[in-house]
Design a protein around this motif. Structure first.
Motif, short mmCIF file in Angstrom:
data_model
loop_
_atom_site.label_atom_id
_atom_site.label_comp_id
_atom_site.label_asym_id
_atom_site.label_seq_id
_atom_site.Cartn_x
_atom_site.Cartn_y
_atom_site.Cartn_z
N ILE A 404 -0.13 -88.82 -12.38
CA ILE A 404 -0.43 -87.78 -11.43
C ILE A 404 -1.74 -87.20 -11.54
CG2 ILE A 404 0.29 -85.43 -10.61
CD1 ILE A 404 3.13 -86.21 -11.53
N ASP A 405 -2.34 -86.85 -12.81
CA ASP A 405 -3.68 -86.49 -12.95
C ASP A 405 -4.64 -87.52 -12.23
OD1 ASP A 405 -5.52 -84.35 -14.34
OD2 ASP A 405 -6.46 -86.40 -14.62
N ALA A 406 -4.58 -88.71 -12.70
CA ALA A 406 -5.27 -89.81 -12.05
C ALA A 406 -5.34 -89.94 -10.64
CB ALA A 406 -5.01 -91.14 -12.90
N TYR A 407 -4.29 -89.78 -10.01
CA TYR A 407 -4.09 -90.10 -8.62
C TYR A 407 -4.88 -88.78 -7.93
CZ TYR A 407 -1.79 -89.28 -4.22
OH TYR A 407 -1.63 -89.20 -2.79
N THR A 408 -4.43 -87.47 -8.47
CA THR A 408 -5.05 -86.45 -7.66
C THR A 408 -6.42 -86.48 -7.96
OG1 THR A 408 -3.08 -85.02 -8.54
CG2 THR A 408 -5.05 -83.76 -7.97
N ARG A 409 -7.08 -86.80 -9.05
CA ARG A 409 -8.55 -86.97 -9.13
C ARG A 409 -9.36 -88.15 -8.36
NH1 ARG A 409 -10.16 -83.67 -13.15
NH2 ARG A 409 -8.48 -83.28 -14.86
#
Length: 447
Positions: A404-409
């Protein structure tokens, strides 16, 4: 296989249960208070899992908070009060950061050097570089080389000021710390600062802090099993303090050597001593951390903090995030100098960010001087270098609950890079620019 197959993250995402993450969490807390017993962490993890198996029904999906409650209980019951306290403190700090991220508080964040930010915003407005729309208009008018000149002059002027302040304090000074989060430009700034101070009659000896890393097998790991080099506890802080104290007193120390290929540290390797007119120069992520130089009195050290404090709004009125600039910088640098895939950098960044929020950013306002290392022109350069990749990563990680973090960034950055006017030709950028540290082509010697 046990009863527990899945856990619920704070985001609500359901992910496979991995006991190694419990071991890593316990070991990280132990390392923070000086412990380095991985076998003990594994034993305690087994106790946690056993309690979970007994407590929860078959097929039950425990929430991450429920698991952390059990970890606390096991640590306390096994007599590890210090480790338990550190684990509880870490949970409380993480919860506090999440609340701060999700709400608007009237109290200013201590993570932000507000006075420097205001001066940087004032500079950006006066040069018409405070919005993406404004820089796009200037680029379309053929002003890119002039924008580069303005940004470089702003950075160089700050360096001049830092050098003057250090020179004024040179009578007592024994060490200069150049600190800041990952990819803030410490290496280039350290070299250029040294050049200035040499001209002012000051002589420096470098101390390479990487040589104080513990052996790789003693490092804590992140939730994906990657070794964590970002935390100050990855360094032998006790030895660093002992050596700094001896050096400040004019005595000789033998600096260790860390072999990154072997992941091992070799003690007592290189003799180092400060002569009467010499000052120690230290480039480190954690130079401002209280534990890093707690044995050295304030009048003997000068602390410089770097961060790319870009003041530029997108079309929807949101400021471009400094952490996103540093992520891109690290992607480019690691792919050029360390054969590290940019996608790996994206996937690891959540952990870099977590560690710096805890161990670096809270101390930015303890610095003697702050340098804004951002270059307004770097955003258009990145659009031509990485936009396609960020669009691909956004698609790739859209439905992955573990990323989720990679997608958000990726989503946030691809939006910015699509909005800015791309520049492919970097020839107007000076060979000694701080940005050359990341995009390549520097005329400076980094070794």
């Amino acid at each position: 296989m046990g009863k527990i197959k899945f856990v619920i993250k704070r985001t609500g995402a359901i992910v496979p249960f991995n006991p190694d993450r419990i071991t890593n969490a316990i070991y990280r807390a132990a390392v923070a208070v000086g412990g380095r017993d991985k076998e003990k962490a594994e034993q305690l993890c087994k106790q946690v899992v056993a309690i979970m198996e007994e407590k929860f029904e078959d097929g039950y999906k425990p929430h991450i908070e429920e698991i952390q409650d059990i970890i606390e209980k096991v640590l306390i019951e096994n007599g590890h009060a210090k480790v338990a306290k550190e684990f509880i403190l870490y949970r409380e700090e993480a919860a506090k950061r999440r609340r701060a991220d999700s709400k608007h508080f009237s109290k200013p964040s201590e993570f932000i050097p507000w006075a420097k930010v205001w001066r940087s915003l004032d500079w950006a407005v006066s040069h018409n570089l405070h919005t993406v729309q404004a820089i796009n208009e200037r680029i379309r008018a053929g002003e890119f080389p002039h924008i580069v000149h303005e940004c470089e002059t702003f950075y160089e002027t700050q360096l001049d000021t830092a050098a003057e302040i250090i020179k004024e304090r040179s009578d007592k000074l024994k060490m200069v710390f150049v600190s800041g989060p990952s990819s803030s430009g410490k290496t280039t700034t350290t070299i250029k600062l040294k050049q200035r101070l040499n001209k002012l009659g000051m002589n420096f000896k470098p101390l390479v802090v990487d040589n104080y890393f513990f052996d790789l097998e003693m490092h804590p790991k992140d939730e994906f099993g990657d070794y964590d080099f970002e935390t100050p506890q990855a360094l032998d802080l006790q030895m660093i303090n002992e050596h700094l104290k001896l050096l400040a007193d004019g005595k000789e120390v033998k600096v260790p050597y860390y072999d990154f290929k072997l992941g091992k540290r070799f003690l007592n390797q290189t003799p180092l001593q400060l002569k009467e007119n010499e000052v120690l120069l230290i480039d480190s992520l954690h130079g401002l951390h209280p534990e890093f130089s707690k044995e050295i009195s304030a009048d003997l050290k000068f602390k410089l903090y770097l961060e790319p404090l870009l003041q530029m709004k997108t079309g929807d009125g949101v400021y471009i995030r400094w952490t996103d600039l540093r992520l891109i910088r690290r992607m480019l640098r690691d792919s050029v100098h360390r054969a590290y895939n940019p996608e790996q950098t994206l996937l690891h960044w959540h952990y870099v960010r977590s560690s710096e929020k805890r161990n670096i950013l809270p101390y930015c306002n303890t610095a003697d001087y702050i340098i804004n290392t951002s270059m307004s022109y770097e955003v258009p350069l990145y659009a031509s270098k990485l936009l396609i990749d960020f669009i691909e990563w956004e698609k790739k990680y859209k439905d992955d609950p573990l990323r989720i973090d990679a997608y958000t960034r990726a989503t946030r950055i691809s939006k910015v890079l699509q909005e800015v006017e791309p520049i492919a030709d970097d020839s107007p950028i000076p060979g000694d620019s701080v940005l050359r540290e990341f995009i390549g082509g520097s005329t400076l010697n980094y070794h």
